[in-house]
Design an enzyme around this catalytic site. Structure first.
Site, PDB file in Angstrom:
ATOM      1  N   GLU A 101       0.959  -1.232   0.036  1.00 19.45           N
ATOM      2  CA  GLU A 101      -0.020  -0.115   0.104  1.00 19.45           C
ATOM      3  C   GLU A 101       0.910   1.268  -0.046  1.00 19.45           C
ATOM      4  O   GLU A 101       1.989   1.306   0.531  1.00 19.45           O
ATOM      5  CB  GLU A 101      -0.812   0.067   1.328  1.00 19.45           C
ATOM      6  CG  GLU A 101      -2.066  -1.255   1.003  1.00 19.45           C
ATOM      7  CD  GLU A 101      -2.869  -1.113   2.350  1.00 19.45           C
ATOM      8  OE1 GLU A 101      -2.700  -0.239   3.332  1.00 19.45           O
ATOM      9  OE2 GLU A 101      -3.774  -1.783   2.705  1.00 19.45           O
TER      10      GLU A 101
ATOM     11  N   ARG B 185      -4.018   3.882 -24.081  1.00 20.39           N
ATOM     12  CA  ARG B 185      -4.434   3.101 -25.248  1.00 20.39           C
ATOM     13  C   ARG B 185      -5.776   2.186 -25.136  1.00 20.39           C
ATOM     14  O   ARG B 185      -6.342   1.740 -26.065  1.00 20.39           O
ATOM     15  CB  ARG B 185      -3.225   1.831 -25.448  1.00 20.39           C
ATOM     16  CG  ARG B 185      -2.234   2.699 -26.148  1.00 20.39           C
ATOM     17  CD  ARG B 185      -0.895   1.707 -26.115  1.00 20.39           C
ATOM     18  NE  ARG B 185      -0.277   1.773 -24.890  1.00 20.39           N
ATOM     19  CZ  ARG B 185       0.795   1.112 -24.571  1.00 20.39           C
ATOM     20  NH1 ARG B 185       1.424   0.381 -25.427  1.00 20.39           N
ATOM     21  NH2 ARG B 185       1.156   0.733 -23.503  1.00 20.39           N
TER      22      ARG B 185
ATOM     23  N   HIS C 127      -2.665   9.107 -26.230  1.00 15.49           N
ATOM     24  CA  HIS C 127      -2.813   8.519 -27.525  1.00 15.49           C
ATOM     25  C   HIS C 127      -3.923   8.954 -28.571  1.00 15.49           C
ATOM     26  O   HIS C 127      -3.641   8.556 -29.767  1.00 15.49           O
ATOM     27  CB  HIS C 127      -2.856   6.955 -26.902  1.00 15.49           C
ATOM     28  CG  HIS C 127      -3.065   6.095 -28.174  1.00 15.49           C
ATOM     29  ND1 HIS C 127      -1.981   5.762 -28.797  1.00 15.49           N
ATOM     30  CD2 HIS C 127      -4.118   5.029 -28.271  1.00 15.49           C
ATOM     31  CE1 HIS C 127      -2.324   4.727 -29.704  1.00 15.49           C
ATOM     32  NE2 HIS C 127      -3.355   4.247 -29.402  1.00 15.49           N
TER      33      HIS C 127
ATOM     34  N   ASP D   4       1.062   3.685 -38.681  1.00 16.86           N
ATOM     35  CA  ASP D   4      -0.403   3.082 -38.708  1.00 16.86           C
ATOM     36  C   ASP D   4      -1.226   4.267 -39.379  1.00 16.86           C
ATOM     37  O   ASP D   4      -0.928   5.297 -39.011  1.00 16.86           O
ATOM     38  CB  ASP D   4      -0.882   2.283 -37.495  1.00 16.86           C
ATOM     39  CG  ASP D   4      -1.103   3.046 -36.249  1.00 16.86           C
ATOM     40  OD1 ASP D   4      -1.657   4.278 -36.307  1.00 16.86           O
ATOM     41  OD2 ASP D   4      -0.542   2.727 -35.401  1.00 16.86           O
TER      42      ASP D   4
ATOM     43  N   LYS E 170      -0.576  -1.332 -40.839  1.00 15.90           N
ATOM     44  CA  LYS E 170      -0.412  -2.222 -39.610  1.00 15.90           C
ATOM     45  C   LYS E 170      -1.387  -2.815 -39.322  1.00 15.90           C
ATOM     46  O   LYS E 170      -2.403  -2.376 -39.139  1.00 15.90           O
ATOM     47  CB  LYS E 170       0.048  -1.313 -38.503  1.00 15.90           C
ATOM     48  CG  LYS E 170       0.467  -2.042 -37.160  1.00 15.90           C
ATOM     49  CD  LYS E 170       1.141  -1.114 -36.172  1.00 15.90           C
ATOM     50  CE  LYS E 170       0.266  -0.944 -34.882  1.00 15.90           C
ATOM     51  NZ  LYS E 170       0.812  -0.099 -33.905  1.00 15.90           N
TER      52      LYS E 170
ATOM     53  N   ARG F 150      -2.724  -5.852 -36.118  1.00 11.10           N
ATOM     54  CA  ARG F 150      -2.460  -6.337 -34.763  1.00 11.10           C
ATOM     55  C   ARG F 150      -3.077  -7.555 -34.661  1.00 11.10           C
ATOM     56  O   ARG F 150      -4.542  -7.615 -34.124  1.00 11.10           O
ATOM     57  CB  ARG F 150      -2.856  -5.377 -33.386  1.00 11.10           C
ATOM     58  CG  ARG F 150      -1.923  -4.201 -33.254  1.00 11.10           C
ATOM     59  CD  ARG F 150      -1.631  -3.983 -31.613  1.00 11.10           C
ATOM     60  NE  ARG F 150      -0.859  -2.691 -31.352  1.00 11.10           N
ATOM     61  CZ  ARG F 150       0.476  -2.769 -31.103  1.00 11.10           C
ATOM     62  NH1 ARG F 150       0.867  -4.104 -31.475  1.00 11.10           N
ATOM     63  NH2 ARG F 150       1.098  -1.842 -30.980  1.00 11.10           N
TER      64      ARG F 150
ATOM     65  N   ASP G  52       6.108   8.030 -33.801  1.00  3.63           N
ATOM     66  CA  ASP G  52       4.978   7.349 -33.102  1.00  3.63           C
ATOM     67  C   ASP G  52       4.547   8.257 -31.925  1.00  3.63           C
ATOM     68  O   ASP G  52       5.302   9.075 -31.498  1.00  3.63           O
ATOM     69  CB  ASP G  52       5.175   6.066 -32.791  1.00  3.63           C
ATOM     70  CG  ASP G  52       3.911   5.187 -32.968  1.00  3.63           C
ATOM     71  OD1 ASP G  52       2.944   5.688 -32.773  1.00  3.63           O
ATOM     72  OD2 ASP G  52       4.187   3.845 -32.954  1.00  3.63           O
TER      73      ASP G  52
ATOM     74  N   ASP H 292       6.626   0.854 -26.727  1.00  2.05           N
ATOM     75  CA  ASP H 292       6.387   0.066 -25.536  1.00  2.05           C
ATOM     76  C   ASP H 292       7.145  -1.290 -25.773  1.00  2.05           C
ATOM     77  O   ASP H 292       8.493  -1.141 -25.271  1.00  2.05           O
ATOM     78  CB  ASP H 292       4.971  -0.370 -25.470  1.00  2.05           C
ATOM     79  CG  ASP H 292       4.555  -0.998 -24.096  1.00  2.05           C
ATOM     80  OD1 ASP H 292       5.513  -1.347 -23.277  1.00  2.05           O
ATOM     81  OD2 ASP H 292       3.268  -1.224 -23.671  1.00  2.05           O
ATOM     82  N   THR H 293       6.941  -2.341 -26.479  1.00  5.55           N
ATOM     83  CA  THR H 293       7.579  -3.576 -26.491  1.00  5.55           C
ATOM     84  C   THR H 293       8.566  -3.116 -27.716  1.00  5.55           C
ATOM     85  O   THR H 293       9.368  -4.031 -27.726  1.00  5.55           O
ATOM     86  CB  THR H 293       6.833  -4.676 -26.652  1.00  5.55           C
ATOM     87  OG1 THR H 293       6.069  -4.478 -28.021  1.00  5.55           O
ATOM     88  CG2 THR H 293       5.635  -4.964 -25.683  1.00  5.55           C
TER      89      THR H 293
HETATM   90  C1  R5P Z   1      -0.222   1.969 -30.889  1.00  4.17           C
HETATM   91  O1  R5P Z   1      -1.418   2.256 -31.701  1.00  4.17           O
HETATM   92  C2  R5P Z   1       0.771   3.246 -30.338  1.00  4.17           C
HETATM   93  O2  R5P Z   1       0.625   4.382 -31.334  1.00  4.17           O
HETATM   94  C3  R5P Z   1       2.026   2.440 -30.778  1.00  4.17           C
HETATM   95  O3  R5P Z   1       2.338   2.293 -31.942  1.00  4.17           O
HETATM   96  C4  R5P Z   1       2.168   1.355 -29.898  1.00  4.17           C
HETATM   97  O4  R5P Z   1       1.680   1.673 -28.510  1.00  4.17           O
HETATM   98  C5  R5P Z   1       3.756   0.723 -29.766  1.00  4.17           C
HETATM   99  O5  R5P Z   1       3.373  -0.294 -28.993  1.00  4.17           O
HETATM  100  P1  R5P Z   1       4.771  -1.437 -29.244  1.00  4.17           P
HETATM  101  O6  R5P Z   1       5.959  -0.850 -29.128  1.00  4.17           O
HETATM  102  O7  R5P Z   1       4.491  -2.322 -28.056  1.00  4.17           O
HETATM  103  O8  R5P Z   1       4.611  -2.027 -30.506  1.00  4.17           O
END
Ligand code: R5P
Length: 343
Positions: A58, A121, A155, A196, A219, A221, A245, A249-250
């Site tokens: 906590e 997101r 976003h 995208d 793109k 997903r 972008d 993230d990853t």
């Molecule tokens: C998606 O719509 C976002 O604009 C980024 O392209 C996305 O969040 C990137 O995520 P990652 O690096 O995991 O592919």
């Protein structure tokens, strides 16, 4: 002969004309470095929120000085911070308890400054029975008692609609476009790439600013956190491609996008984004990609072990100007000459 109403206060009954509001700046553990930069630029000492984490996980806060009557800016991106042992959810909870404590301690206005708005997101139902967590976070912040939100490159701009309170939606675009002009333009003919379809409007604006053409990637997903790039719409052959972008993230989107533009004949490929989360194996994924350089801002603290291709720029100036304008009730869009409503 003067008369005095029975029971009237002997104290002054009008607010002094030159009422001095106080500005106070504090931060949670996800954004300490950025908050220190902003406070230093404003010449304000950081207020210690007295944060603690109990052994059961906590979080707790007790401001270490009076904040009564102050405009309190709480700087906290809702992201993890590995160095502080903080997860994204800890950061969100920490922000909520700081807001609650500030309201209870009679701050004049409580302004949440979340340069990175976590859960952004999850802004719509993309499949049945999903939550709209970005809306939930907005409700939580308002229930805790924020008076307004200051944030950067959401976003989707529509997220502002989840709030009843005012949202100041700023952008790091000037910092990123300046970098392209100063550092990348000399490498050859540029082409700005949208990874995208959702980012085309922003990419067009970016391309205008750096006086370059733009192209678009198709793109898909197939699953969460898996990005597949189909093909390029536009000409990248022999050019220096700059993928723009909002979030890394990853790193999956960028690695796939970079490979596609190189396969289509681009001479070199760079990537720029406002928010560099770099979760999981992102560093490895990106270090093994064809990217020659990646630029992000400091909305999210950079984890240890970043490969040399990653460079972090600061968005402290933009946030400092915004905090100052909010405090003095001046226009924030003037900071961007009215161009902060990008998407
Ligand atoms: C998606 O719509 C976002 O604009 C980024 O392209 C996305 O969040 C990137 O995520 P990652 O690096 O995991 O592919």
């Amino acid at each position: 002969m003067s008369t005095m109403e029975v029971g009237a206060s002997p104290l002054p009954t009008t607010v002094p004309f030159a009422y001095d509001k106080r500005m106070m700046i504090t931060s949670g553990r996800s954004s300490r470095e950025l908050a220190a930069k902003i406070a230093a630029k404003l010449g304000v000492a950081l207020t210690d929120p007295g944060l603690k984490k109990f052994s059961d996980g906590e979080v707790y806060c007790r401001f270490q000085e009076s904040i009564r009557g102050a405009d309190l800016f709480i700087i906290q991106s809702t992201c993890g911070n590995e160095r502080e042992g903080l997860t994204a959810n800890d950061a969100l909870m920490e922000l909520l308890v700081m807001v609650d404590a500030a309201v209870g301690a009679s701050a004049h206005r409580v302004i949440a400054v979340t340069p990175w708005y976590g859960y952004s997101r999850q802004d719509k139902k993309s499949a049945p029975r999903e939550p709209i967590t970005a809306r939930l976070v907005a409700k939580m912040l308002e229930t805790a008692g924020i008076d307004r939100l200051l944030t950067l490159d959401l976003h989707a701009g529509q997220l502002q609609g989840f709030f009843q309170k005012p949202v100041d939606h700023m952008t790091a675009l000037p910092v990123l476009t300046q970098y392209v002009k100063d550092q990348l333009a000399a490498d050859g003919d540029l082409v700005i790439i949208s990874p995208d379809a959702g980012r085309v409007k922003l990419t067009r604006k970016f391309a205008q600013k750096v006086e370059a053409p733009y192209a678009l990637l198709e793109k898909e997903r197939p699953a969460q956190q898996v990005a597949e790039i189909g093909y390029v719409i536009g000409d990248v052959k022999g050019k220096v491609a700059v993928i723009v972008d909002d979030i890394i993230d990853t790193g999956g989107t960028l690695a796939a996008a970079a490979q596609t533009v190189i396969d289509e004949g681009a001479k070199k490929v760079y990537a720029l984004a406002t928010h560099g989360i770099f979760s999981g194996n992102a560093f490895e994924t990106l270090a093994n990609s064809p990217l020659s350089g990646i630029v992000v801002t400091d909305t999210v603290p950079l984890r240890e072990g970043a490969p040399d291709i990653i460079r972090q720029l600061t968005c402290a100036d933009i946030l400092t100007d915004s905090v100052r304008a909010i405090f003095t009730d001046d226009s924030v869009s003037e900071i961007f000459a009215g161009e902060n409503q990008l998407f």
